[in-house]
Design a protein around this motif. Sequence first.
Motif, short mmCIF file in Angstrom:
data_model
loop_
_atom_site.label_atom_id
_atom_site.label_comp_id
_atom_site.label_asym_id
_atom_site.label_seq_id
_atom_site.Cartn_x
_atom_site.Cartn_y
_atom_site.Cartn_z
N LEU A 148 -1.23 7.21 -3.22
CA LEU A 148 -1.26 6.40 -2.97
C LEU A 148 0.61 6.05 -1.97
O LEU A 148 0.36 5.37 -1.57
N ALA A 149 1.72 6.60 -2.41
CA ALA A 149 2.84 6.77 -2.07
C ALA A 149 1.98 7.05 -0.55
O ALA A 149 3.31 6.31 0.19
N ALA A 150 2.09 8.11 -0.27
CA ALA A 150 1.55 8.42 1.75
C ALA A 150 0.80 7.39 2.43
O ALA A 150 1.46 7.07 3.02
N LEU A 151 -0.03 7.06 1.37
CA LEU A 151 -0.50 5.37 1.94
C LEU A 151 0.22 4.48 2.27
O LEU A 151 0.21 3.90 3.58
N LEU A 152 0.66 3.79 1.07
CA LEU A 152 1.68 2.80 2.00
C LEU A 152 2.53 3.01 2.47
O LEU A 152 3.32 1.85 3.03
N ALA A 153 3.10 4.19 2.55
CA ALA A 153 4.02 4.14 3.89
C ALA A 153 3.85 4.09 4.69
O ALA A 153 4.57 3.72 5.63
N ARG A 154 2.29 4.66 4.88
CA ARG A 154 2.00 4.78 6.01
C ARG A 154 1.43 2.96 6.29
O ARG A 154 1.30 2.71 8.41
N LEU A 155 0.70 2.26 5.52
CA LEU A 155 0.16 1.63 5.58
C LEU A 155 0.36 0.55 5.74
O LEU A 155 0.10 -0.94 6.14
N GLY A 156 1.53 0.34 5.01
CA GLY A 156 2.40 -1.28 4.38
C GLY A 156 3.58 -1.46 5.59
O GLY A 156 3.90 -1.15 6.85
N ASP A 157 4.18 -2.79 6.24
CA ASP A 157 4.28 -3.25 7.27
C ASP A 157 5.84 -4.04 6.83
O ASP A 157 6.47 -5.02 6.50
N GLU B 280 5.86 -5.82 3.43
CA GLU B 280 6.35 -7.46 2.78
C GLU B 280 6.24 -8.02 1.87
O GLU B 280 6.52 -6.58 1.61
N PRO B 281 6.91 -8.77 1.32
CA PRO B 281 8.07 -8.50 -0.62
C PRO B 281 6.84 -8.74 -1.81
O PRO B 281 5.73 -8.60 -1.04
N GLY B 282 7.32 -7.00 -1.90
CA GLY B 282 6.37 -7.28 -3.00
C GLY B 282 5.29 -6.06 -2.77
O GLY B 282 4.20 -6.02 -3.84
N GLN B 283 5.35 -5.29 -2.01
CA GLN B 283 4.05 -4.09 -1.91
C GLN B 283 4.63 -3.76 -2.77
O GLN B 283 5.74 -3.24 -3.70
N GLY B 284 3.19 -2.54 -3.10
CA GLY B 284 3.57 -1.59 -3.94
C GLY B 284 2.68 -0.58 -4.91
O GLY B 284 2.03 -0.92 -4.27
N TRP B 285 2.75 0.67 -5.31
CA TRP B 285 2.05 1.32 -5.54
C TRP B 285 1.51 1.26 -7.69
O TRP B 285 2.89 1.60 -7.58
N ALA B 286 0.87 1.85 -8.10
CA ALA B 286 1.06 2.23 -8.88
C ALA B 286 0.34 2.51 -9.99
O ALA B 286 -1.52 3.11 -9.26
N MET B 287 0.60 4.06 -11.17
CA MET B 287 -0.26 4.57 -11.63
C MET B 287 -0.66 4.42 -12.74
O MET B 287 0.75 4.80 -13.25
N THR B 288 -1.63 4.08 -13.71
CA THR B 288 -1.06 2.99 -15.11
C THR B 288 -2.00 3.50 -15.51
O THR B 288 -2.89 3.68 -15.50
N ARG B 289 -2.11 4.43 -17.30
CA ARG B 289 -1.95 4.68 -17.93
C ARG B 289 -3.02 3.71 -18.69
O ARG B 289 -2.07 3.56 -19.30
N ILE B 290 -3.92 3.45 -19.05
CA ILE B 290 -4.81 2.17 -19.53
C ILE B 290 -4.69 2.71 -21.21
O ILE B 290 -5.20 1.80 -22.01
N ALA B 291 -5.81 3.75 -21.28
CA ALA B 291 -6.24 4.09 -22.22
C ALA B 291 -5.78 6.06 -22.89
O ALA B 291 -6.25 6.76 -21.20
#
Length: 275
Positions: A251-260, A262-273
Amino acid sequence: MNYRHAFHAGNVADCMKHALLVWLLRALAAKEKPFRVLDTHAGIGRYDLSAGEAERTGEWRRGIGRLLDVADGPLADYVALVREAGAPTAYPGSPALVRALLRPQDHLLACELHPEDVATLRALFRRDPQVAVHHRDGWEALKALTPFPERRGLVLVDPPFEQEGEFDRMAGGIALVSHRFRAAVQACWYPIKHRSPVRAFHTALRESGVRDLVAAELWLREPTDPGRLNGCGLLVANPPWRFEAEGGAILAALLARLGDGEPGQGWAMTRIAEE
């Protein structure tokens, strides 16, 4: 049944979903025992990026078009498979990516409801003994085609979200498969337009009692506009070991390549359960 993925093939959402899918499939293949994949909303399997639909939107240019020179790092495996499939002229859908990673002992079940698309998908995999194409509703297939005889595998759920209630159907489907087939890895894609539907989806999953759930999310702008696709997520049930760490690197590598920027961009890996 109005949705046609040809307009969106190779876009940011595809890159996120498929880069993580490739990692999940590699993790399954790390053990010698056979596995099966169920792709509930398979599409046509291969998309012509020079055709009118893809050229009309140009979405692939901001997606896979920005990744094709990647040769190392967390995205290298995914990008190499896409190049082998013909990019930038063509883009492989999830059935084609899955098929490329099947070993002789593995199998793919691909479901598609649109009559023209299922005909195209059947032509793509004609006489392939490791692939079975079903003309059926993907939600119904979750009950009809699980558990797998191999007792291990992956269920990919990727609906178009063109109808009301898709988040509810997805939460119900995850709970159903978890109850019927606990060993399955489930990977379920969803859009992020604004946070309220996503929060309700995660809450419904927590309250369902399903265990071991992780949400991988990527967004290119602040998810506050309900009329715009601002990001997307992949809810993974029963994730393989190290998915949170290595998926986060993807996800971090994708954001580095695909992000422009813009305010608020990001990624997260969240444990739901928890497990």
